[in-house]
Scaffold this active site. Structure first.
Site, PDB file in Angstrom:
ATOM      1  N   GLU A  58       0.978  -1.166   0.053  1.00 23.82           N
ATOM      2  CA  GLU A  58       0.154   0.059   0.079  1.00 23.82           C
ATOM      3  C   GLU A  58       0.735   1.280   0.154  1.00 23.82           C
ATOM      4  OE1 GLU A  58      -3.585   1.930   2.925  1.00 23.82           O
ATOM      5  OE2 GLU A  58      -2.236   0.204   3.645  1.00 23.82           O
ATOM      6  N   LYS A  89      -9.026   3.168  -2.102  1.00 22.23           N
ATOM      7  CA  LYS A  89      -9.222   2.441  -0.887  1.00 22.23           C
ATOM      8  C   LYS A  89     -10.628   2.778  -0.191  1.00 22.23           C
ATOM      9  CE  LYS A  89      -7.224   1.360   3.296  1.00 22.23           C
ATOM     10  NZ  LYS A  89      -5.939   1.622   4.242  1.00 22.23           N
ATOM     11  N   CYS A 127      -5.549  -3.041   1.994  1.00 23.82           N
ATOM     12  CA  CYS A 127      -5.432  -3.080   3.533  1.00 23.82           C
ATOM     13  C   CYS A 127      -6.636  -3.418   4.282  1.00 23.82           C
ATOM     14  CB  CYS A 127      -4.735  -1.862   3.682  1.00 23.82           C
ATOM     15  SG  CYS A 127      -3.888  -1.932   5.546  1.00 23.82           S
TER      16      CYS A 127
END
Length: 269
Positions: A44, A113, A146
């Protein structure tokens, strides 16, 4: 059934300049190509490093920027597809994103994200809208980043779109090692998909990250795991394994029998 060789680049944590990021990425792609990989995944926010708002803003890239084009050329030169974690600037808004390129350097997909877990991310980034599906060498793929994988709904949404391989750049802290040990293989099992989960390295000087990158199979088994320091791990993604798992239990089919939304919710006064 389609197959591909997937590599995860468990990179050392660092706040990188664009030149440093490109140089390290060049070496990683060369190693991946030498090991027969068709696709490489970075952690990430690899392009900036994780945890510094100043570093993120300084490294933010718009799609089509010179650095973005340089990344595409690296993928093409090595003949390896790439999932790159980077800070994305778009329309004046900043996103925690992952861009996907194929082995010819062609842009395939961009994911933003959804779940922003801490003050650093909530102060820097806007949330995305959830997973899409793209095809890579005949395999249906999606990206989460994540914290997204810790919500079963997001992985399930990807699965319902037909995802066979879920690619997850991450920056998992050591104290949450349970995620890579148990949650990621559970998501693979319950959705009959492969998952490539790529974290930062952990060593004596950078012990805050878990350094436990993993590639999980649809039966919930770890196909390979990184051991802590900077590493490159590889596994073959064979989509026949997903069909084999579904021949025992097909949760995606069986869940249609339940009208879960209609179930009453018990309330405690």
């Amino acid at each position: 059934m389609p197959q591909l060789n997937l590599a995860l680049f468990q990179a050392r944590p660092a706040f990188r300049s664009a030149d440093e990021a490109l140089s390290d990425l060049d070496l990683a792609l060369a190693r991946a190509a030498a090991n027969g990989a068709n696709m490489l995944v970075t952690p990430e926010l690899y392009f900036s490093g994780y945890g510094s708002a100043d570093a993120v803003r300084a490294a933010a890239q718009a799609q089509g920027s010179p650095s973005f084009q340089a990344v595409a050329k690296l993928a093409a030169r090595h003949g390896v597809g790439l999932v790159l974690g980077y800070p994305e600037m778009s329309g004046g808004a900043l996103y925690n994103s992952a861009a996907v390129f194929d082995g010819h350097g062609r842009f395939k997909s961009n994911y933003r994200k959804v779940a922003l877990p801490n003050d650093f991310e909530r102060d820097c980034f806007n949330p995305g809208k959830g997973p899409d599906v793209f095809e890579f060498q005949g395999i249906r793929c999606s990206v989460l980043i994540c914290y997204d994988i810790e919500f079963p709904e997001l992985a399930r949404r990807a699965a319902l779109l037909g995802t066979e391989l879920l690619l997850v750049p991450t920056a998992l802290r050591a104290k949450w090692r349970f995620v890579s040990d148990a949650i990621v293989p559970s998501r693979a099992y319950e959705n009959a998909m492969f998952i490539g989960y790529c974290d930062y390295a952990a060593d004596e000087t950078n012990s805050q990250f878990s350094g436990a990158s993993t590639i999980c199979a649809p039966d919930g088994q770890h196909l390979c795991r990184a051991a802590g320091p900077e590493d490159l791990i590889l596994a073959t993604i064979d989509t026949a394994a997903a069909q084999c798992r579904k021949s025992d239990f097909d949760f995606l089919r069986d869940i249609k029998r339940f009208d879960i939304e209609a179930w009453p919710i018990a309330r405690i006064a």
